[in-house]
Enzyme design. Sequence first.
Site, PDB file in Angstrom:
ATOM      1  N   ASP A  26     -32.545 -10.179  -5.721  1.00 33.19           N
ATOM      2  CA  ASP A  26     -33.353  -8.998  -5.470  1.00 33.19           C
ATOM      3  C   ASP A  26     -32.471  -7.756  -5.447  1.00 33.19           C
ATOM      4  O   ASP A  26     -31.732  -7.531  -4.506  1.00 33.19           O
ATOM      5  CB  ASP A  26     -34.074  -9.185  -4.131  1.00 33.19           C
ATOM      6  CG  ASP A  26     -34.877  -7.959  -3.749  1.00 33.19           C
ATOM      7  OD1 ASP A  26     -34.959  -7.022  -4.576  1.00 33.19           O
ATOM      8  OD2 ASP A  26     -35.402  -7.934  -2.631  1.00 33.19           O
TER       9      ASP A  26
ATOM     10  N   GLU B  67      -2.049   1.556 -10.233  1.00 32.81           N
ATOM     11  CA  GLU B  67      -1.058   1.369  -9.164  1.00 32.81           C
ATOM     12  C   GLU B  67      -1.745   1.633  -7.837  1.00 32.81           C
ATOM     13  O   GLU B  67      -1.629   2.718  -7.277  1.00 32.81           O
ATOM     14  CB  GLU B  67       0.083   2.391  -9.302  1.00 32.81           C
ATOM     15  CG  GLU B  67       0.840   2.369 -10.600  1.00 32.81           C
ATOM     16  CD  GLU B  67       1.909   3.475 -10.602  1.00 32.81           C
ATOM     17  OE1 GLU B  67       2.745   3.494  -9.673  1.00 32.81           O
ATOM     18  OE2 GLU B  67       1.892   4.300 -11.500  1.00 32.81           O
TER      19      GLU B  67
ATOM     20  N   GLU C 258      -2.307   1.929  -4.089  1.00 29.21           N
ATOM     21  CA  GLU C 258      -1.497   1.989  -2.867  1.00 29.21           C
ATOM     22  C   GLU C 258      -2.416   1.716  -1.674  1.00 29.21           C
ATOM     23  O   GLU C 258      -3.616   1.960  -1.744  1.00 29.21           O
ATOM     24  CB  GLU C 258      -0.861   3.381  -2.735  1.00 29.21           C
ATOM     25  CG  GLU C 258       0.133   3.662  -3.862  1.00 29.21           C
ATOM     26  CD  GLU C 258       0.665   5.089  -3.875  1.00 29.21           C
ATOM     27  OE1 GLU C 258       1.787   5.280  -4.375  1.00 29.21           O
ATOM     28  OE2 GLU C 258      -0.034   6.013  -3.416  1.00 29.21           O
TER      29      GLU C 258
ATOM     30  N   GLU D   9       2.739  -0.668  -2.152  1.00 30.61           N
ATOM     31  CA  GLU D   9       2.199  -0.663  -3.509  1.00 30.61           C
ATOM     32  C   GLU D   9       2.602  -1.965  -4.180  1.00 30.61           C
ATOM     33  O   GLU D   9       3.731  -2.422  -4.042  1.00 30.61           O
ATOM     34  CB  GLU D   9       2.777   0.524  -4.300  1.00 30.61           C
ATOM     35  CG  GLU D   9       2.322   0.543  -5.751  1.00 30.61           C
ATOM     36  CD  GLU D   9       2.833   1.772  -6.509  1.00 30.61           C
ATOM     37  OE1 GLU D   9       2.794   2.885  -5.944  1.00 30.61           O
ATOM     38  OE2 GLU D   9       3.291   1.601  -7.648  1.00 30.61           O
TER      39      GLU D   9
ATOM     40  N   HIS E  39      -2.837   5.624  -9.259  1.00 30.82           N
ATOM     41  CA  HIS E  39      -2.420   6.127 -10.572  1.00 30.82           C
ATOM     42  C   HIS E  39      -2.906   5.143 -11.626  1.00 30.82           C
ATOM     43  O   HIS E  39      -2.791   3.927 -11.438  1.00 30.82           O
ATOM     44  CB  HIS E  39      -0.898   6.222 -10.659  1.00 30.82           C
ATOM     45  CG  HIS E  39      -0.294   7.096  -9.599  1.00 30.82           C
ATOM     46  ND1 HIS E  39       1.036   7.138  -9.326  1.00 30.82           N
ATOM     47  CD2 HIS E  39      -0.879   7.976  -8.749  1.00 30.82           C
ATOM     48  CE1 HIS E  39       1.267   7.999  -8.348  1.00 30.82           C
ATOM     49  NE2 HIS E  39       0.119   8.519  -7.979  1.00 30.82           N
TER      50      HIS E  39
ATOM     51  N   ARG F 271      -2.841  10.677 -12.552  1.00 32.95           N
ATOM     52  CA  ARG F 271      -2.350  10.529 -11.174  1.00 32.95           C
ATOM     53  C   ARG F 271      -3.373  10.903 -10.119  1.00 32.95           C
ATOM     54  O   ARG F 271      -3.129  10.780  -8.933  1.00 32.95           O
ATOM     55  CB  ARG F 271      -1.083  11.373 -10.980  1.00 32.95           C
ATOM     56  CG  ARG F 271       0.093  10.862 -11.782  1.00 32.95           C
ATOM     57  CD  ARG F 271       1.314  11.730 -11.596  1.00 32.95           C
ATOM     58  NE  ARG F 271       1.790  11.797 -10.226  1.00 32.95           N
ATOM     59  CZ  ARG F 271       2.569  10.882  -9.660  1.00 32.95           C
ATOM     60  NH1 ARG F 271       2.965   9.838 -10.334  1.00 32.95           N
ATOM     61  NH2 ARG F 271       2.945  11.032  -8.404  1.00 32.95           N
TER      62      ARG F 271
HETATM   63  N1  GLN Z   1       1.138   8.308  -2.648  1.00 30.14           N
HETATM   64  C1  GLN Z   1       1.208   9.273  -3.728  1.00 30.14           C
HETATM   65  C2  GLN Z   1      -0.208   9.667  -4.158  1.00 30.14           C
HETATM   66  O1  GLN Z   1      -0.991   9.952  -3.351  1.00 30.14           O
HETATM   67  C3  GLN Z   1       2.023   8.745  -4.884  1.00 30.14           C
HETATM   68  C4  GLN Z   1       3.447   8.439  -4.513  1.00 30.14           C
HETATM   69  C5  GLN Z   1       4.195   7.713  -5.583  1.00 30.14           C
HETATM   70  O2  GLN Z   1       3.726   6.744  -6.159  1.00 30.14           O
HETATM   71  N2  GLN Z   1       5.373   8.134  -5.881  1.00 30.14           N
HETATM   72  O3  GLN Z   1      -0.561   9.704  -5.299  1.00 30.14           O
HETATM   73 MG    MG Z   2       4.306   3.195  -8.671  1.00 29.06          MG
HETATM   74 MG    MG Z   3       3.183   4.816  -5.779  1.00 27.39          MG
HETATM   75 MG    MG Z   4       2.782   6.115 -10.665  1.00 28.03          MG
END
Ligand code: GLN
Ligand code: MG
Ligand code: MG
Ligand code: MG
Length: 448
Positions: free
Chosen positions: A52, A134, A136, A198, A247, A339
């Site tokens: 549903d 990437e 984090e 990360e 990123h 980014r």
């Molecule tokens: N933490 C950072 C951001 O907000 C990135 C930092 C890094 O990967 N060098 O994008």
């Molecule tokens: Mg990185």
């Molecule tokens: Mg990073």
């Molecule tokens: Mg990066």
Amino acid sequence: LSAVEQDVIDEIDEKGIDFLRLQFTDILGTVKNVSVPATQAEKAFTEGIYFDGSSIDGFVRIQESDMRLKPDPETFSVLPWRTREGEDGGAARLICDVINTSTGEPFEGDPRGILKDALDRAAEMGYEVNAAPEPEFFLFEEDEDGRATTKTNDAGGYFDLAPKDLASDVRRDIIYGLEDMGFEIEASHHEVAEGQHEINFEYDDALTTADNVGTFRTVVRAIAAQHDLHATFMPKPIPKINGSGMHTHISLFTEDGENAFHDDDDEFDLSEEAKQFTAGILEHAEALAAVTNPTVNSYKRLVPGYEAPVYVAWSDRNRSALIRKPAARVPAASRIEARFPDPSCNPYLAFAVLIHAGLDGIEQGLECDDPVRENIYEFDEAKREEYGITTLPSNLGEAIDALEEDELVKEALGDHVAEKFVEAKTAEYDDYRVDVSDWELDRYLEKF
Ligand code: GLN
Ligand code: MG
Ligand code: MG
Ligand code: MG
């Protein structure tokens, strides 16, 4: 049954899997599960599983609520934290496409389907899209009631090693968990902020990568919880230190396996297409942000001084730009790095809008300005104007406004999702606007 489907059925038998979690995501990117006994696997493949849809965020109106889940056999994966060798009760997951039962067509509100549409457009133009994120995240301690706090369990910094990096044990277990689920881990490190981490995994086609982002978040949270820690992908959990980004590296490959983003003769090793793709993303950045940075909190990250982008520009070196061209060791690795996305986004929708904007840049032959090599954080307004650099929206409300005015991004989402998304996000922002924060109380309560 197809050969891949049969393989899945065999594996279910061999590994003593009793439960199948059929997964899909809602518009906001939350992974939803329908659990069925593993004995239903064959039926799930041949007939699909009905559910549903009216109870899923932003999916459907009540009167047309029957949906069918169509599992993608390629996404079969045993859940390692639910399965012990030689024991009963194991669980596995399958990621599903959502089908509208009245038309038999893919449901227009399914984010995975929207990404597939973007990839179809790329395929029509002769491209396959590769992506690598990437993500984090922070690891926080839980309180006595098992609720998340914002207390970090370590005091490490960028690339710090034990004994400062107490979380490396947890990170190791997370990596084992990810590897058990088929991830190829490239690297993992402690990020800049306390308690921040990360883990990078191998790039793949954009659909698989979007699937992987959902899985990644689930595995990280589940294994952190086994260590009594709370993993959060909230973009900016602690003020005045780095937030968490996601990123996203993107490249286009041609059907014969050439990297269409690479050009040996170019100063930046980037092809014309790569620059046009970049120009397309820059052109639509403000509206894209509503999707790639979709929470109130996302905009607390996108401020100067914390390695997160604020300015709409690209660069071959500096990290204050929206898009960076990372150094590539081999031609196949030439790519661009967006980014601005953060890990609170719905990865399917975020990739879909980025891809549509980029492809549009190619179709229109948009031109890219020269890369900005100076630290844009240090530019004043006059200098930004001189360079033609605009800024990202400064809050979710502005981002939604930009989205509503951007036909390309709305079309990328489709009418259904665009409408539901704007509705949900407007409500979220309005709710935030009427709230009174601790900051305000601290600042004003006793002063006035
Ligand atoms: N933490 C950072 C951001 O907000 C990135 C930092 C890094 O990967 N060098 O994008
Ligand atoms: Mg990185
Ligand atoms: Mg990073
Ligand atoms: Mg990066």
